[in-house]
Motif scaffolding. Structure first.
Motif, PDB file in Angstrom:
ATOM      1  N   ALA A  56       0.833  -1.207   0.000  1.00  0.00           N
ATOM      2  CA  ALA A  56       0.000   0.000   0.000  1.00  0.00           C
ATOM      3  C   ALA A  56       0.866   1.255   0.000  1.00  0.00           C
ATOM      4  CB  ALA A  56      -0.926  -0.007   1.210  1.00  0.00           C
ATOM      5  N   SER A  57       2.028   1.183   0.651  1.00  0.00           N
ATOM      6  CA  SER A  57       2.956   2.301   0.705  1.00  0.00           C
ATOM      7  C   SER A  57       4.360   1.790   0.405  1.00  0.00           C
ATOM      8  CB  SER A  57       2.943   2.957   2.089  1.00  0.00           C
ATOM      9  OG  SER A  57       4.026   3.844   2.219  1.00  0.00           O
ATOM     10  N   ALA A  58       4.927   2.239  -0.716  1.00  0.00           N
ATOM     11  CA  ALA A  58       6.275   1.794  -1.101  1.00  0.00           C
ATOM     12  C   ALA A  58       7.319   2.225  -0.082  1.00  0.00           C
ATOM     13  CB  ALA A  58       6.634   2.335  -2.486  1.00  0.00           C
ATOM     14  N   GLY A  59       7.217   3.457   0.409  1.00  0.00           N
ATOM     15  CA  GLY A  59       8.178   3.964   1.384  1.00  0.00           C
ATOM     16  C   GLY A  59       8.131   3.204   2.693  1.00  0.00           C
ATOM     17  N   SER A  60       6.943   2.926   3.195  1.00  0.00           N
ATOM     18  CA  SER A  60       6.802   2.172   4.441  1.00  0.00           C
ATOM     19  C   SER A  60       7.309   0.745   4.276  1.00  0.00           C
ATOM     20  CB  SER A  60       5.337   2.140   4.890  1.00  0.00           C
ATOM     21  OG  SER A  60       4.919   3.423   5.263  1.00  0.00           O
ATOM     22  N   PHE A  61       6.995   0.131   3.145  1.00  0.00           N
ATOM     23  CA  PHE A  61       7.467  -1.229   2.895  1.00  0.00           C
ATOM     24  C   PHE A  61       8.992  -1.260   2.885  1.00  0.00           C
ATOM     25  CE2 PHE A  61       8.755  -4.907   0.536  1.00  0.00           C
ATOM     26  CZ  PHE A  61       7.883  -5.892   0.951  1.00  0.00           C
ATOM     27  N   PHE A  62       9.594  -0.315   2.186  1.00  0.00           N
ATOM     28  CA  PHE A  62      11.049  -0.246   2.137  1.00  0.00           C
ATOM     29  C   PHE A  62      11.633  -0.122   3.544  1.00  0.00           C
ATOM     30  CE2 PHE A  62      14.814   2.460   2.276  1.00  0.00           C
ATOM     31  CZ  PHE A  62      15.717   1.628   1.627  1.00  0.00           C
ATOM     32  N   ASN A  63      11.114   0.809   4.329  1.00  0.00           N
ATOM     33  CA  ASN A  63      11.640   1.036   5.678  1.00  0.00           C
ATOM     34  C   ASN A  63      11.470  -0.172   6.595  1.00  0.00           C
ATOM     35  OD1 ASN A  63      12.636   3.654   5.299  1.00  0.00           O
ATOM     36  ND2 ASN A  63      10.633   4.551   5.663  1.00  0.00           N
ATOM     37  N   GLU A  64      10.362  -0.877   6.474  1.00  0.00           N
ATOM     38  CA  GLU A  64      10.066  -1.999   7.361  1.00  0.00           C
ATOM     39  C   GLU A  64      10.687  -3.323   6.921  1.00  0.00           C
ATOM     40  OE1 GLU A  64       5.806  -2.053   7.573  1.00  0.00           O
ATOM     41  OE2 GLU A  64       5.746  -0.029   8.412  1.00  0.00           O
ATOM     42  N   ARG A  65      10.822  -3.551   5.603  1.00  0.00           N
ATOM     43  CA  ARG A  65      11.212  -4.879   5.127  1.00  0.00           C
ATOM     44  C   ARG A  65      12.555  -4.959   4.398  1.00  0.00           C
ATOM     45  NH1 ARG A  65       6.585  -8.102   3.885  1.00  0.00           N
ATOM     46  NH2 ARG A  65       8.130  -9.748   3.622  1.00  0.00           N
ATOM     47  N   ILE A  66      13.114  -3.812   3.992  1.00  0.00           N
ATOM     48  CA  ILE A  66      14.349  -3.847   3.193  1.00  0.00           C
ATOM     49  C   ILE A  66      15.486  -3.060   3.833  1.00  0.00           C
ATOM     50  CG2 ILE A  66      15.372  -3.242   0.958  1.00  0.00           C
ATOM     51  CD1 ILE A  66      12.518  -3.753  -0.214  1.00  0.00           C
ATOM     52  N   LYS A  67      15.228  -1.833   4.214  1.00  0.00           N
ATOM     53  CA  LYS A  67      16.263  -0.964   4.780  1.00  0.00           C
ATOM     54  C   LYS A  67      16.944  -1.639   5.970  1.00  0.00           C
ATOM     55  CE  LYS A  67      16.883   3.682   6.565  1.00  0.00           C
ATOM     56  NZ  LYS A  67      16.186   4.932   6.919  1.00  0.00           N
ATOM     57  N   ASP A  68      18.275  -1.613   5.965  1.00  0.00           N
ATOM     58  CA  ASP A  68      19.109  -2.185   7.033  1.00  0.00           C
ATOM     59  C   ASP A  68      18.997  -3.707   7.155  1.00  0.00           C
ATOM     60  OD1 ASP A  68      20.028   0.380   7.688  1.00  0.00           O
ATOM     61  OD2 ASP A  68      18.368   0.682   9.104  1.00  0.00           O
ATOM     62  N   ARG A  69      18.415  -4.377   6.154  1.00  0.00           N
ATOM     63  CA  ARG A  69      18.294  -5.843   6.192  1.00  0.00           C
ATOM     64  C   ARG A  69      19.084  -6.528   5.074  1.00  0.00           C
ATOM     65  NH1 ARG A  69      13.297  -7.796   9.024  1.00  0.00           N
ATOM     66  NH2 ARG A  69      12.533  -5.962  10.111  1.00  0.00           N
ATOM     67  N   TYR A  70      19.364  -5.784   4.001  1.00  0.00           N
ATOM     68  CA  TYR A  70      20.075  -6.357   2.853  1.00  0.00           C
ATOM     69  C   TYR A  70      21.276  -5.487   2.510  1.00  0.00           C
ATOM     70  CZ  TYR A  70      15.991  -9.262   2.293  1.00  0.00           C
ATOM     71  OH  TYR A  70      14.988 -10.177   2.514  1.00  0.00           O
ATOM     72  N   ARG A  71      22.331  -6.162   2.073  1.00  0.00           N
ATOM     73  CA  ARG A  71      23.521  -5.441   1.615  1.00  0.00           C
ATOM     74  C   ARG A  71      23.173  -4.698   0.337  1.00  0.00           C
ATOM     75  NH1 ARG A  71      29.058  -8.695   1.171  1.00  0.00           N
ATOM     76  NH2 ARG A  71      28.507  -8.662  -1.006  1.00  0.00           N
ATOM     77  N   PHE A  72      23.717  -3.488   0.193  1.00  0.00           N
ATOM     78  CA  PHE A  72      23.388  -2.686  -0.986  1.00  0.00           C
ATOM     79  C   PHE A  72      24.603  -1.919  -1.469  1.00  0.00           C
ATOM     80  CE2 PHE A  72      22.868   0.202   2.528  1.00  0.00           C
ATOM     81  CZ  PHE A  72      23.323   1.409   2.040  1.00  0.00           C
ATOM     82  N   ARG A  73      24.474  -1.420  -2.692  1.00  0.00           N
ATOM     83  CA  ARG A  73      25.490  -0.552  -3.286  1.00  0.00           C
ATOM     84  C   ARG A  73      24.763   0.443  -4.180  1.00  0.00           C
ATOM     85  NH1 ARG A  73      25.139  -5.013  -6.402  1.00  0.00           N
ATOM     86  NH2 ARG A  73      25.338  -4.813  -8.644  1.00  0.00           N
ATOM     87  N   ARG A  74      25.369   1.593  -4.332  1.00  0.00           N
ATOM     88  CA  ARG A  74      24.812   2.587  -5.252  1.00  0.00           C
ATOM     89  C   ARG A  74      25.037   2.101  -6.677  1.00  0.00           C
ATOM     90  NH1 ARG A  74      23.446   8.166  -4.468  1.00  0.00           N
ATOM     91  NH2 ARG A  74      23.152   9.031  -6.521  1.00  0.00           N
TER      92      ARG A  74
END
Length: 85
Positions: A56-74
């Motif tokens: 329902a909310s892309a930003g909320s989903f990102f913050n709750e389920r992805i941010k700080d949980r998966y390794r990332f790179r720019r």
């Protein structure tokens, strides 16, 4: 030559996230943020991409389920122009 299956989804209503792309073979999720550019998240399950698409909310989903949980790179292909570059 084999090409990986790529899936894409746009979020026209989101003020933070423009679109997401998922690579089945590499299990990577590319998120294109409206203000900060593209980031690639590694080791993301396909089911998480599907849930993200339906959120329902892309930003909320990102913050709750992805941010700080998966390794990332720019995304190195991302070129920024203007005052925020």
């Amino acid at each position: 030559m084999r090409y990986a299956a790529m899936h894409a989804h746009r979020f026209p209503q989101s003020s933070i996230i423009d679109r997401i792309l998922y690579d089945d073979e590499a299990r990577t999720l590319c998120i294109s943020f409206r203000d900060t550019g593209k980031y690639v998240y590694e080791g993301v399950p396909a089911a998480l991409f599907e849930a993200f698409r339906r959120a329902a909310s892309a930003g909320s989903f990102f913050n709750e389920r992805i941010k700080d949980r998966y390794r990332f790179r720019r995304d190195p292909e991302r070129r920024r122009f203007g005052p925020k570059a």
